[in-house]
Design an enzyme around this catalytic site. Structure first.
Site, PDB file in Angstrom:
ATOM      1  N   PHE A   1      -5.940  -4.185   3.352  1.00 28.30           N
ATOM      2  CA  PHE A   1      -6.647  -3.509   5.125  1.00 28.30           C
ATOM      3  C   PHE A   1      -5.569  -3.330   5.869  1.00 28.30           C
ATOM      4  O   PHE A   1      -5.870  -3.345   6.686  1.00 28.30           O
ATOM      5  CB  PHE A   1      -7.629  -5.109   5.184  1.00 28.30           C
ATOM      6  CG  PHE A   1      -8.139  -5.423   4.637  1.00 28.30           C
ATOM      7  CD1 PHE A   1      -9.739  -5.032   4.115  1.00 28.30           C
ATOM      8  CD2 PHE A   1      -7.642  -6.797   3.738  1.00 28.30           C
ATOM      9  CE1 PHE A   1     -10.013  -6.253   2.567  1.00 28.30           C
ATOM     10  CE2 PHE A   1      -8.896  -7.008   2.421  1.00 28.30           C
ATOM     11  CZ  PHE A   1      -9.933  -6.822   2.595  1.00 28.30           C
TER      12      PHE A   1
ATOM     13  N   GLU B   1     -12.727   2.607   5.260  1.00 27.63           N
ATOM     14  CA  GLU B   1     -12.799   1.943   7.178  1.00 27.63           C
ATOM     15  C   GLU B   1     -14.191   1.612   7.815  1.00 27.63           C
ATOM     16  O   GLU B   1     -14.070   1.686   8.467  1.00 27.63           O
ATOM     17  CB  GLU B   1     -11.592   3.212   7.751  1.00 27.63           C
ATOM     18  CG  GLU B   1      -9.921   2.318   6.853  1.00 27.63           C
ATOM     19  CD  GLU B   1      -8.909   3.598   7.564  1.00 27.63           C
ATOM     20  OE1 GLU B   1      -8.834   4.398   7.215  1.00 27.63           O
ATOM     21  OE2 GLU B   1      -8.233   2.839   8.772  1.00 27.63           O
TER      22      GLU B   1
ATOM     23  N   GLN C   1       0.860  -1.053  -0.047  1.00 33.60           N
ATOM     24  CA  GLN C   1      -0.127  -0.198  -0.420  1.00 33.60           C
ATOM     25  C   GLN C   1       1.275   1.305  -0.552  1.00 33.60           C
ATOM     26  O   GLN C   1       0.144   2.337   0.239  1.00 33.60           O
ATOM     27  CB  GLN C   1      -0.786   0.155   1.085  1.00 33.60           C
ATOM     28  CG  GLN C   1      -1.870  -1.252   1.363  1.00 33.60           C
ATOM     29  CD  GLN C   1      -2.824  -0.906   2.660  1.00 33.60           C
ATOM     30  OE1 GLN C   1      -2.855  -2.143   3.197  1.00 33.60           O
ATOM     31  NE2 GLN C   1      -3.476  -0.234   2.987  1.00 33.60           N
TER      32      GLN C   1
ATOM     33  N   ARG D   1      -7.672  -2.082   8.882  1.00 32.14           N
ATOM     34  CA  ARG D   1      -8.873  -0.959   8.347  1.00 32.14           C
ATOM     35  C   ARG D   1      -9.559  -0.634  10.058  1.00 32.14           C
ATOM     36  O   ARG D   1     -10.011  -1.423  10.664  1.00 32.14           O
ATOM     37  CB  ARG D   1     -10.213  -2.135   7.903  1.00 32.14           C
ATOM     38  CG  ARG D   1     -11.031  -1.253   7.480  1.00 32.14           C
ATOM     39  CD  ARG D   1     -11.560  -2.443   6.635  1.00 32.14           C
ATOM     40  NE  ARG D   1     -12.427  -1.915   5.262  1.00 32.14           N
ATOM     41  CZ  ARG D   1     -13.249  -2.458   4.757  1.00 32.14           C
ATOM     42  NH1 ARG D   1     -12.578  -3.240   4.293  1.00 32.14           N
ATOM     43  NH2 ARG D   1     -13.793  -2.062   3.281  1.00 32.14           N
TER      44      ARG D   1
ATOM     45  N   ARG E   1      -5.122   7.064  17.380  1.00 31.08           N
ATOM     46  CA  ARG E   1      -6.251   7.051  16.914  1.00 31.08           C
ATOM     47  C   ARG E   1      -7.417   6.378  17.428  1.00 31.08           C
ATOM     48  O   ARG E   1      -8.334   6.541  17.314  1.00 31.08           O
ATOM     49  CB  ARG E   1      -6.342   6.384  15.043  1.00 31.08           C
ATOM     50  CG  ARG E   1      -7.613   6.436  14.227  1.00 31.08           C
ATOM     51  CD  ARG E   1      -7.543   6.101  12.758  1.00 31.08           C
ATOM     52  NE  ARG E   1      -6.747   6.620  12.030  1.00 31.08           N
ATOM     53  CZ  ARG E   1      -8.111   8.073  11.503  1.00 31.08           C
ATOM     54  NH1 ARG E   1      -8.712   8.315  11.689  1.00 31.08           N
ATOM     55  NH2 ARG E   1      -7.395   9.159  10.864  1.00 31.08           N
TER      56      ARG E   1
HETATM   57  N1  MTE Z   1     -10.918  -2.425  -0.016  1.00 32.66           N
HETATM   58  C1  MTE Z   1     -10.792  -3.487  -0.679  1.00 32.66           C
HETATM   59  N2  MTE Z   1     -11.520  -4.725  -0.927  1.00 32.66           N
HETATM   60  N3  MTE Z   1     -10.173  -4.252   0.280  1.00 32.66           N
HETATM   61  C2  MTE Z   1      -8.572  -3.056   1.117  1.00 32.66           C
HETATM   62  O1  MTE Z   1      -8.093  -3.931   0.778  1.00 32.66           O
HETATM   63  N4  MTE Z   1      -8.237  -1.770   2.161  1.00 32.66           N
HETATM   64  C3  MTE Z   1      -9.601  -0.815   3.675  1.00 32.66           C
HETATM   65  C4  MTE Z   1      -9.936   0.109   2.559  1.00 32.66           C
HETATM   66  N5  MTE Z   1     -10.899  -1.017   1.586  1.00 32.66           N
HETATM   67  C5  MTE Z   1      -9.029  -2.640   0.943  1.00 32.66           C
HETATM   68  C6  MTE Z   1     -10.375  -2.110   1.519  1.00 32.66           C
HETATM   69  C7  MTE Z   1      -8.591   0.038   4.296  1.00 32.66           C
HETATM   70  S1  MTE Z   1      -7.774  -0.854   5.699  1.00 32.66           S
HETATM   71  C8  MTE Z   1      -7.918   1.592   3.603  1.00 32.66           C
HETATM   72  S2  MTE Z   1      -7.132   2.140   4.174  1.00 32.66           S
HETATM   73  C9  MTE Z   1      -9.040   1.685   2.594  1.00 32.66           C
HETATM   74  O2  MTE Z   1      -9.609   0.636   1.859  1.00 32.66           O
HETATM   75  C10 MTE Z   1      -8.424   2.387   1.469  1.00 32.66           C
HETATM   76  O3  MTE Z   1      -8.392   2.526   0.000  1.00 32.66           O
HETATM   77  P1  MTE Z   1      -9.373   3.414   0.478  1.00 32.66           P
HETATM   78  O4  MTE Z   1      -8.282   5.409   0.528  1.00 32.66           O
HETATM   79  O5  MTE Z   1      -9.075   4.224  -1.944  1.00 32.66           O
HETATM   80  O6  MTE Z   1     -10.852   4.309   0.742  1.00 32.66           O
HETATM   81  N1  HPA Z   2      -4.318   5.805   9.734  1.00 32.79           N
HETATM   82  C1  HPA Z   2      -3.662   5.518   8.221  1.00 32.79           C
HETATM   83  N2  HPA Z   2      -2.041   5.125   8.484  1.00 32.79           N
HETATM   84  C2  HPA Z   2      -1.966   6.080   9.134  1.00 32.79           C
HETATM   85  C3  HPA Z   2      -2.073   6.448   9.697  1.00 32.79           C
HETATM   86  C4  HPA Z   2      -3.517   7.242   9.931  1.00 32.79           C
HETATM   87  O1  HPA Z   2      -4.037   7.829  10.548  1.00 32.79           O
HETATM   88  N3  HPA Z   2      -0.865   7.750  10.017  1.00 32.79           N
HETATM   89  C5  HPA Z   2       0.032   6.678   9.474  1.00 32.79           C
HETATM   90  N4  HPA Z   2      -0.019   5.788   9.021  1.00 32.79           N
HETATM   91 MO1  MOS Z   3      -5.818   1.018   5.730  1.00 35.57          MO
HETATM   92  S1  MOS Z   3      -6.186   0.803   8.042  1.00 35.57           S
HETATM   93  O1  MOS Z   3      -5.495   2.759   7.028  1.00 35.57           O
HETATM   94  O2  MOS Z   3      -4.845   0.991   5.920  1.00 35.57           O
END
Ligand code: MTE
Ligand code: HPA
Ligand code: MOS
Length: 774
Positions: A238, A725, A207, A352, A320
């Site tokens: 995730f 999330e 990521q 997440r 957090r």
């Molecule tokens: N959805 C899917 N299908 N797969 C993933 O790994 N990760 C989650 C969420 N949804 C995830 C997911 C997490 S932990 C985060 S922080 C966000 O997606 C990250 O993507 P975004 O910032 O584009 O929403």
């Molecule tokens: N959320 C997710 N990932 C992160 C953060 C946060 O607030 N800060 C640093 N990595």
């Molecule tokens: Mo999501 S736990 O901020 O990758």
């Protein structure tokens, strides 16, 4: 001129994930699908077989002599700095030299002609350990005098002592909340291909490509410009791939440069689960004062987390947890402390919600305490404690941010109606009163989640757009695709900006070569940040096109507009393709880099004050469960959700995110149990013993709606809100519905104080405990 009317795939429209069909058909490329050049070697990690020990000596001769082995890498083979910690604390060696601090810690890597050979050889090390005592959980570790992995945080507002003194009721308790394995379909993987001089290209599943790049450079002792990290997509992250990929990238790159051959590393599932971090489990001690109406007057709590042996992301994760220990509730007097406790376990990491869920579940436990103590419906207590507004002054968080966009009241009210909460609760209470074996429970729980990285500098993003002279568009941004649909959403933003069909836009892999210094795709901010950066790039190109159009036709710039798949220039309507060709012939620059940084946010950690979040996302869920009080087994009969994503960029994708997050949150609190034995071995290290929810565990009736009236009051991308999330915490409604079903055996006079996960065994034990007490 049909294509003049609308474009395909504009924002706010349902559009399927751009690789959905490829994924179902197996044609979507993951790192392991990249064709291996001749000479590719395979690495596997050799790990510690004890939990805490000084390393007296390591005899790797049997490993080196095993069939197919080409090399064995230890700390001595690290040309640069032997560290992959994302914090700069230098507490996470690639390979340890003096001590091991958890069972399964990587100690060396075998590189062999095949993965199978490497894997077999990795078992053959003879290590002489001087075994030391260990502590696995945060309480045992604190008792043993182990240090914290990073500085704790304190948030304070109001006068806590006076608040308690004035409160008519006071309750204190402890809640234990378990961790969670990420269980992404695609595990960790890194594939390094050496180039000339210092160069190396690493394809991997992360990521955070920029961090992997900087980490590989640091470990190799070369500048970052020698390292390229590429991510086409992940099979789920995730949070588990925010920092945990660093080690695998480092090992593959060290091997590739040392041997001048491509090296791939892909742990099996058991090693992925034992050697990489998970959600932090917490022990939460709370003390709470409240009045006879159920209004909370004072809260003091401590959040102790099992951080594992190193800091990793435990600082911001435990921060957090405190930021969300209020959930949607106003605490007039509050003091919250974190305890990021070092333990002899794998170093825990992002998952997440990033600590937020652990804070929210504690807030909801406190609501339950109040409700059961006063004999009230928990929903009534929730409503009595919701944040208010500027008028009533009940709108300031424990970190002194004013809540300006509160919609929780409306969300909860609408869901209460649509789920028919009151009538169903009444019917369930009547039914339970008959004393049957199957008891039902119903709970409606809210969520408020802060959007932005709490590390303020992370809230920036870049994008790069090329328009080729045939009118096709190449889009690159700093975010990574892990299944959440980020690429689809960003491409929609670009399609809308140029007013061209979505399929004209090529979505490309994320690479550190195109957008530098990116942040992790995390904190749900992917589309907020990268959508804005891409829009900025598109607007720059559009401005040049408008200028050229006006000049070439002798009209004013106001007379030029982008209409579906065309430009309108004065009275003329020109197809996009031919206009782009014209612009190219006239030497108009058709490429641009865009940039965005989130405005308004600031955070002073030492003072515990600031505005860490740009805005909040809200939601609520209502779940009904039935519990067999003889076995503890349960099932979710129905769940209704109303969730706020502002003006959705893509409703169908957002609903998918809400559904997935809810189920994942439910799994965390019900069946997903991590279990270490006394020796410190994680015994739940495969799907055989670690139980994620199955399709058959989904609610029998599952109604998911987006709050279509919502619009972000901040100037986010197309007024949308982050979705990744926040809905994870909607799973708490299942947990609390279980709690109500359990409470029924003692006539709801006692808070069941379920710990998480509430596995069937735990539910059964709680039923027995309440029956015995009643
Ligand atoms: N959805 C899917 N299908 N797969 C993933 O790994 N990760 C989650 C969420 N949804 C995830 C997911 C997490 S932990 C985060 S922080 C966000 O997606 C990250 O993507 P975004 O910032 O584009 O929403
Ligand atoms: N959320 C997710 N990932 C992160 C953060 C946060 O607030 N800060 C640093 N990595
Ligand atoms: Mo999501 S736990 O901020 O990758």
């Amino acid at each position: 001129m049909k294509d003049l009317q609308t474009i395909k795939g504009a924002v706010h429209q349902d559009l399927k994930h751009d690789s959905a069909i490829k994924q179902v058909q197996g044609r979507a490329d993951y790192t392991d699908d990249i064709a291996e050049p001749i000479g590719t070697l395979h690495a596997y990690l050799g790990v510690s077989t004890v939990t805490h020990a000084n390393i007296r000596g390591m005899d790797l001769s049997r490993v080196r002599a095993a069939p197919g082995v080409v090399a064995v890498l230890t700390a001595e083979d690290v040309p640069g700095v032997n560290d992959v910690s994302p914090t700069g604390k230098h507490d996470e060696p690639v390979f340890p030299t003096e001590k091991v601090e958890f069972h399964g810690q990587p100690m060396f890597a075998v590189i062999a002609e095949t993965r199978d050979a490497a894997r077999r050889a990795a078992e053959l090390a003879d290590v002489d350990y001087d075994v030391l005592p260990h502590a696995l959980d945060p309480i045992a570790a604190e008792d043993a005098g182990m240090p914290l992995v990073t500085d704790p945080l304190k948030l304070e507002r109001g006068d806590v002592e006076a608040g308690f003194a004035a409160a008519a009721n006071r309750i204190s308790g402890r809640m234990v909340v378990g961790g969670q394995d990420h269980m992404y379909l695609e595990g960790h993987i890194a594939f390094a291909i050496p180039g000339e001089d210092d160069d190396v290209v690493v394809h991997c599943s992360t990521q955070h490509p920029s961090e992997a790049q900087h980490m590989v450079a640091h470990v190799l002792g070369v500048p970052s410009n020698a390292v390229v990290v590429n991510v086409r997509r992940m099979g789920g992250g995730f949070g588990g791939k925010e920092s945990q990929m660093n080690l695998f990238c480092a090992v593959a790159a060290i091997g590739a440069k040392k041997l001048n051959r491509p090296v791939k590393i892909r742990p099996d599932r058991d090693q992925d689960m034992t050697a990489t971090g998970k959600r932090h489990d917490f022990v939460i001690d709370y003390d709470l004062g409240f009045d006879h109406d159920g209004r909370i007057q004072a809260v003091e709590s401590q959040f102790a987390a099992r951080c594992g042996y190193s800091s990793d992301l435990s600082g911001p994760v435990t921060d957090r947890a405190l930021f969300h220990a209020d959930n949607a509730y106003f605490y007039p007097n509050v003091r919250l402390k974190s305890r990021p406790q070092k333990t002899n376990t794998v170093s825990n990491t992002a998952f997440r919600g990033f600590g937020g869920p652990q804070g929210v579940v504690a807030a909801e436990r406190m609501i339950e305490e109040v409700a059961y103590a006063l004999g009230k419906d928990p929903l009534e207590v929730r409503k009595a404690n919701f944040y208010g507004d500027a008028e009533d002054g009940r709108n300031v968080t424990p970190y002194h941010q004013t809540v300006e966009d509160n919609v929780i009241g409306r969300v909860v009210e609408e869901l209460e109606q649509s789920a028919d909460y009151q009538a169903r609760r009444k019917a369930i209470i009547e039914e339970n009163a008959k004393g049957g074996i199957i008891r039902r429970g119903l709970a409606l729980t809210p969520v408020k989640f802060g959007i932005s990285f709490t590390a303020t500098w992370y809230n920036q993003a870049g994008a790069l757009i090329h328009v080729y002279n045939d009118g096709s568009i190449h889009l690159n941004h700093g975010g990574t695709e892990m299944g959440q649909g980020l690429n689809t959403k960003v491409a929609q933003v670009v399609a809308e900006a140029f007013q061209v069909d979505f399929d004209r836009i090529k979505i490309t892999k994320t690479t550190t070569e195109k957008v530098p210094n990116t942040s992790a795709t995390a904190a749900s901010s992917g589309s907020d940040l990268n959508g804005m950066a891409a829009l900025d790039a598109a607007e720059q190109i559009k401005a040049r096109l408008v200028k050229f159009a006006a000049e070439s036709r002798g009209v004013s710039e106001e007379a030029v507009s982008f209409v579906p798949n065309h430009l309108r220039i004065g009275d003329e309507v020109v197809p996009f393709d031919s206009f782009i060709k014209e612009a190219y012939m006239a030497r108009v620059q058709l490429s641009s880099a865009g940039f965005y940084k989130t405005p308004k946010i600031h955070w002073d950690r030492a003072a515990g004050k600031g505005r860490p979040f740009y805005y909040y996302a809200y939601g609520a869920s209502c779940s009904e469960v039935s519990v067999d009080t003889l076995t503890g087994e349960y099932r979710v009969e129905r769940t209704d959700i109303l969730h706020d994503v502002g003006r959705s960029l893509n409703p169908i994708l957002d609903i998918g995110q809400v559904e997935g997050a809810f189920i994942q949150g439910m799994g965390w609190l019900t069946t997903e149990e991590l279990w270490w034995d006394e020796a410190g071995r994680l015994r739940t290290h495969a799907p055989s013993t670690y139980k994620i929810p199955l399709a058959s565990d989904r609610p029998r009736i599952f109604n998911v709606e987006l709050a279509d009236w919502s619009e972000n009051r901040e100037m986010t991308i197309k007024r949308s809100k982050a979705v990744g999330e926040p809905p994870f915490m909607l799973g708490i409604s299942v947990f609390e519905a279980l709690s109500m079903a359990v409470a029924s055996v003692a006539d709801y006079r006692q808070c069941p104080r379920l710990d998480a996960p509430a596995t069937p065994e735990c539910v059964l034990m709680a039923v027995e405990r309440l029956k015995a007490g009643a």
